[in-house]
Design a protein around this motif. Structure first.
Motif, PDB file in Angstrom:
ATOM      1  N   UNK A 153      40.047  38.792  21.063  1.00  0.00           N
ATOM      2  CA  UNK A 153      40.178  37.759  20.037  1.00  0.00           C
ATOM      3  C   UNK A 153      39.169  36.666  20.350  1.00  0.00           C
ATOM      4  N   UNK A 154      38.222  36.473  19.468  1.00  0.00           N
ATOM      5  CA  UNK A 154      37.148  35.503  19.660  1.00  0.00           C
ATOM      6  C   UNK A 154      37.430  34.259  18.831  1.00  0.00           C
ATOM      7  N   UNK A 155      37.480  33.127  19.500  1.00  0.00           N
ATOM      8  CA  UNK A 155      37.761  31.873  18.799  1.00  0.00           C
ATOM      9  C   UNK A 155      36.527  31.353  18.086  1.00  0.00           C
TER      10      UNK A 155
ATOM     11  N   UNK B  52      29.473  21.648  31.368  1.00  0.00           N
ATOM     12  CA  UNK B  52      28.085  22.063  31.422  1.00  0.00           C
ATOM     13  C   UNK B  52      27.521  22.328  30.028  1.00  0.00           C
ATOM     14  N   UNK B  53      26.264  21.989  29.860  1.00  0.00           N
ATOM     15  CA  UNK B  53      25.650  22.132  28.536  1.00  0.00           C
ATOM     16  C   UNK B  53      25.549  23.581  28.089  1.00  0.00           C
ATOM     17  N   UNK B  54      25.597  24.504  29.045  1.00  0.00           N
ATOM     18  CA  UNK B  54      25.507  25.917  28.645  1.00  0.00           C
ATOM     19  C   UNK B  54      26.869  26.501  28.279  1.00  0.00           C
ATOM     20  N   UNK B  55      27.881  25.639  28.171  1.00  0.00           N
ATOM     21  CA  UNK B  55      29.195  26.046  27.655  1.00  0.00           C
ATOM     22  C   UNK B  55      29.795  27.212  28.434  1.00  0.00           C
ATOM     23  N   UNK B  56      29.767  27.114  29.762  1.00  0.00           N
ATOM     24  CA  UNK B  56      30.310  28.195  30.572  1.00  0.00           C
ATOM     25  C   UNK B  56      31.782  28.417  30.266  1.00  0.00           C
ATOM     26  N   UNK B  57      32.541  27.319  30.215  1.00  0.00           N
ATOM     27  CA  UNK B  57      33.966  27.436  29.946  1.00  0.00           C
ATOM     28  C   UNK B  57      34.241  28.113  28.625  1.00  0.00           C
ATOM     29  N   UNK B  58      33.479  27.726  27.603  1.00  0.00           N
ATOM     30  CA  UNK B  58      33.697  28.343  26.302  1.00  0.00           C
ATOM     31  C   UNK B  58      33.331  29.822  26.334  1.00  0.00           C
ATOM     32  N   UNK B  59      32.260  30.162  27.065  1.00  0.00           N
ATOM     33  CA  UNK B  59      31.834  31.563  27.114  1.00  0.00           C
ATOM     34  C   UNK B  59      32.940  32.452  27.654  1.00  0.00           C
ATOM     35  N   UNK B  60      33.726  31.930  28.606  1.00  0.00           N
ATOM     36  CA  UNK B  60      34.789  32.728  29.189  1.00  0.00           C
ATOM     37  C   UNK B  60      36.075  32.609  28.398  1.00  0.00           C
ATOM     38  N   UNK B  61      36.476  31.383  28.074  1.00  0.00           N
ATOM     39  CA  UNK B  61      37.813  31.169  27.545  1.00  0.00           C
ATOM     40  C   UNK B  61      37.908  31.206  26.022  1.00  0.00           C
ATOM     41  N   UNK B  62      36.796  31.266  25.312  1.00  0.00           N
ATOM     42  CA  UNK B  62      36.872  31.369  23.849  1.00  0.00           C
ATOM     43  C   UNK B  62      37.159  32.795  23.401  1.00  0.00           C
ATOM     44  N   UNK B  63      36.981  33.746  24.303  1.00  0.00           N
ATOM     45  CA  UNK B  63      37.314  35.138  24.005  1.00  0.00           C
ATOM     46  C   UNK B  63      38.486  35.542  24.886  1.00  0.00           C
ATOM     47  N   UNK B  64      39.528  36.058  24.273  1.00  0.00           N
ATOM     48  CA  UNK B  64      40.730  36.448  25.012  1.00  0.00           C
ATOM     49  C   UNK B  64      40.919  37.958  24.899  1.00  0.00           C
TER      50      UNK B  64
ATOM     51  N   UNK C 274      38.568  26.472  16.687  1.00  0.00           N
ATOM     52  CA  UNK C 274      39.741  27.010  17.386  1.00  0.00           C
ATOM     53  C   UNK C 274      39.626  26.803  18.889  1.00  0.00           C
ATOM     54  N   UNK C 275      38.414  26.954  19.424  1.00  0.00           N
ATOM     55  CA  UNK C 275      38.240  26.720  20.858  1.00  0.00           C
ATOM     56  C   UNK C 275      38.478  25.247  21.196  1.00  0.00           C
TER      57      UNK C 275
END
Length: 306
Positions: A234-236, A264-276, A240-241
């Motif tokens: 499931x990709x936010x 971080x500007x490269x959105x590391x957290x989003x890269x991992x946690x936006x997809x479940x 949604x993220x």
């Protein structure tokens, strides 16, 4: 409103936002019924906010009450209006945990009398049977048999959820708990290996310290699931993220969202946690997307499942 319903069974407040915040938000937006069951209030969790350290169970106490409020705030961010505690608030307590030398969690010796780890399995499952028969979900989400990293309450939540799903479908079982209902699909929470490795590498390349003991090119063990074993993603969306992050931030005693991982500007957290990611534990895999994974936990189901 959709006639679809999603049920999530978690051990403590904050588990739901970390693991399924994007999923919950997505289905709320689609008008799907979403019910969250938390098995404990997380009374024995760590307190990351210095001014609230007095709430810890080995000091003044009261962390469970505080985390109950955090959970309500998090659910408001996600738009989830049906969130409950298994058996009612205070029925089961956070069991606490200890660390095994191999790096996974285990049950500790110092547990309260009503520790969830020590709960009678049938009694706990019956509380959930009543909820299943009330909300009649087509999809259930919970942990795998190891609780993802061995936490005793995660393991117990898995056992209770899987047993309750079986009992709820039995035509002759405890009709005082409602009309029997069979859940069509059950998913176990997973962290996709390639996405986690990419995120850890991005942290390292940005000069930030990666999570202790996690080498992006080494053995990540039980923390991740090999990509070929995943069944759904499931990709936010960005919006949604953002709501998932807001829900995580609401669990302020447990989660630090403002550190470099998310900043971080490269959105590391989003890269991992936006997809479940999820593993399908019961049911038939539905149509898949371009990555060979389901993009909808209801994939393959008819609009209404009796």
């Amino acid at each position: 409103m959709s006639d679809r319903h999603l049920l999530l069974v978690h051990a403590h407040p904050d588990d739901e936002a970390i693991n399924n915040g994007a999923t919950m938000t997505r289905y709320v937006d689609e008008g799907v019924g979403v019910t969250l069951v938390s098995c404990t209030a997380g009374e024995r969790g760590e307190v990351l906010v210095p001014e609230l350290e007095h709430l810890a169970h080995d000091r003044e106490g009261g962390l469970g009450d505080h985390r109950r409020e955090e959970l309500a705030a998090a659910m408001k961010e996600l738009g989830v209006t049906d969130h409950r505690f298994l058996g009612g608030y205070g029925t089961y307590s956070d069991s606490g945990m200890a660390w095994h030398p191999d790096g996974h969690a285990i049950a500790g010796d110092d547990r309260p009398d009503n520790a969830f780890w020590d709960a009678d399995l049938t009694e706990a499952a019956d509380h959930l049977v009543a909820i299943i028969r009330e909300v009649r979900p087509q999809v259930l989400v919970t942990y795998d048999q190891f609780g993802n990293y061995g936490h005793p309450d995660h393991v117990q939540a898995h056992r209770v959820a899987m047993y309750a799903a079986q009992l709820a479908a039995v035509r002759s079982y405890r009709l005082d708990l409602g009309e029997p209902h069979e859940i069509a699909k059950i998913y176990w929470i997973a962290i996709g290996e390639s996405r986690m490795r990419a995120g850890l590498r991005a942290l390292r390349d940005a000069g930030e310290e990666v999570w202790e003991g996690m080498d992006p090119d080494g053995d990540l063990g039980f923390w991740v699931t090999a990509d070929e074993l995943l069944d759904a993603e499931i990709q936010a969306t960005q919006e949604q993220f953002d709501r998932k992050q807001a829900a995580m931030r609401a669990h302020a005693t447990q989660i630090t969202v403002d550190g470099p991982f998310f900043a971080l500007s490269n959105n590391v957290g989003q890269a991992i946690f936006a997809a479940e990611h999820y593993r399908l534990a019961k049911g038939t895999r539905g149509p898949v997307g371009e990555h060979g994974l389901e993009t909808d936990l209801f994939a393959g189901l008819t609009p209404a499942v009796p």
